[in-house]
Design a protein around this motif. Sequence first.
Motif, PDB file in Angstrom:
ATOM      1  N   ARG A  17      39.154 -82.421  35.199  1.00 37.64           N
ATOM      2  CA  ARG A  17      39.621 -81.337  34.338  1.00 37.64           C
ATOM      3  C   ARG A  17      39.508 -81.808  32.892  1.00 37.64           C
ATOM      4  N   ILE A  18      38.862 -80.985  32.076  1.00 38.63           N
ATOM      5  CA  ILE A  18      38.783 -81.219  30.639  1.00 38.63           C
ATOM      6  C   ILE A  18      39.765 -80.249  29.996  1.00 38.63           C
ATOM      7  N   THR A  19      40.693 -80.773  29.189  1.00 40.14           N
ATOM      8  CA  THR A  19      41.684 -79.946  28.517  1.00 40.14           C
ATOM      9  C   THR A  19      41.535 -80.117  27.015  1.00 40.14           C
ATOM     10  N   LEU A  20      41.303 -79.009  26.314  1.00 39.88           N
ATOM     11  CA  LEU A  20      41.150 -79.024  24.861  1.00 39.88           C
ATOM     12  C   LEU A  20      42.362 -78.350  24.218  1.00 39.88           C
ATOM     13  N   ALA A  21      42.850 -78.930  23.117  1.00 37.19           N
ATOM     14  CA  ALA A  21      43.946 -78.338  22.354  1.00 37.19           C
ATOM     15  C   ALA A  21      43.355 -77.310  21.399  1.00 37.19           C
ATOM     16  N   VAL A  22      43.526 -76.031  21.719  1.00 36.65           N
ATOM     17  CA  VAL A  22      42.921 -74.947  20.941  1.00 36.65           C
ATOM     18  C   VAL A  22      43.985 -73.970  20.446  1.00 36.65           C
ATOM     19  N   ALA A  23      45.098 -74.515  19.939  1.00 35.09           N
ATOM     20  CA  ALA A  23      46.179 -73.666  19.432  1.00 35.09           C
ATOM     21  C   ALA A  23      45.634 -72.735  18.359  1.00 35.09           C
ATOM     22  N   GLY A  24      46.039 -71.474  18.449  1.00 37.10           N
ATOM     23  CA  GLY A  24      45.600 -70.485  17.468  1.00 37.10           C
ATOM     24  C   GLY A  24      44.360 -69.722  17.883  1.00 37.10           C
ATOM     25  N   PHE A  25      43.671 -70.178  18.918  1.00 40.75           N
ATOM     26  CA  PHE A  25      42.479 -69.477  19.405  1.00 40.75           C
ATOM     27  C   PHE A  25      42.884 -68.539  20.537  1.00 40.75           C
TER      28      PHE A  25
ATOM     29  N   GLY B 151      34.384 -72.477  19.810  1.00 38.62           N
ATOM     30  CA  GLY B 151      35.520 -71.721  19.306  1.00 38.62           C
ATOM     31  C   GLY B 151      35.199 -71.174  17.935  1.00 38.62           C
ATOM     32  N   ARG B 152      35.527 -69.904  17.734  1.00 36.30           N
ATOM     33  CA  ARG B 152      35.229 -69.270  16.455  1.00 36.30           C
ATOM     34  C   ARG B 152      36.375 -68.322  16.119  1.00 36.30           C
ATOM     35  N   GLN B 153      37.079 -68.600  15.025  1.00 37.53           N
ATOM     36  CA  GLN B 153      38.152 -67.729  14.570  1.00 37.53           C
ATOM     37  C   GLN B 153      37.682 -66.943  13.363  1.00 37.53           C
ATOM     38  N   ASN B 154      38.094 -65.693  13.297  1.00 33.63           N
ATOM     39  CA  ASN B 154      37.744 -64.850  12.151  1.00 33.63           C
ATOM     40  C   ASN B 154      38.926 -64.818  11.189  1.00 33.63           C
ATOM     41  N   ASP B 155      38.642 -64.916   9.903  1.00 31.84           N
ATOM     42  CA  ASP B 155      39.685 -64.801   8.891  1.00 31.84           C
ATOM     43  C   ASP B 155      40.169 -63.356   8.828  1.00 31.84           C
TER      44      ASP B 155
ATOM     45  N   ILE C 293      47.113 -74.090   7.777  1.00 31.03           N
ATOM     46  CA  ILE C 293      46.462 -74.013   9.092  1.00 31.03           C
ATOM     47  C   ILE C 293      45.092 -73.387   8.877  1.00 31.03           C
ATOM     48  N   ALA C 294      44.085 -74.193   8.962  1.00 34.96           N
ATOM     49  CA  ALA C 294      42.730 -73.704   8.720  1.00 34.96           C
ATOM     50  C   ALA C 294      42.189 -73.007   9.959  1.00 34.96           C
ATOM     51  N   SER C 295      41.439 -71.955   9.737  1.00 33.23           N
ATOM     52  CA  SER C 295      40.713 -71.350  10.860  1.00 33.23           C
ATOM     53  C   SER C 295      39.311 -71.934  10.808  1.00 33.23           C
ATOM     54  N   ARG C 296      39.016 -72.738  11.778  1.00 32.56           N
ATOM     55  CA  ARG C 296      37.722 -73.413  11.753  1.00 32.56           C
ATOM     56  C   ARG C 296      37.009 -73.224  13.074  1.00 32.56           C
TER      57      ARG C 296
END
Length: 141
Positions: free
Chosen positions: A51-59, A77-81, A92-95
């Motif tokens: 199992r691969i677990t990524l910390a993607v808080a905010g996504f 992962g792609r967040q829109n401003d 908290i950057a959206s990156r």
Amino acid sequence: MTRMTPFSNPLLLGFDSMEKTLERVAKSGDSYPPYNIERFRPEERKGERLRITLAVAGFAEEDLEVTTEENQLVIKGRQNDDADRDYLHRGIASRQFQRVFVLADGMRVTGAELKNGLLSVDLDRPEPERLVKKINISVKD
């Protein structure tokens, strides 16, 4: 001038793609997002499970994409401003990110789940069947 690598040995035929993969892994230095890889204890005749677990808080789910391309697991992962928001301070950057994991032969993705800001991707490699194939030798005299 020819570059000599460990895979240049004439006895190692067909390992060109492995050499390119190792070079790509050595060049990847980005550590975002952080991730864990865990191995589950093998059950009898089940093969290996990871199992691969990524910390993607905010996504959100729609901000994430999990795909396989050839022998690679690609997680993007792609967040829109949000243009409607007026920030006084933005810590908290959206990156965007892209994580690539090279999969061994026989590894397959069995599912992905997003829960509490953690994206978990499950993989397994079924135990291969042991096949013995007899090769006939032809005699030509």
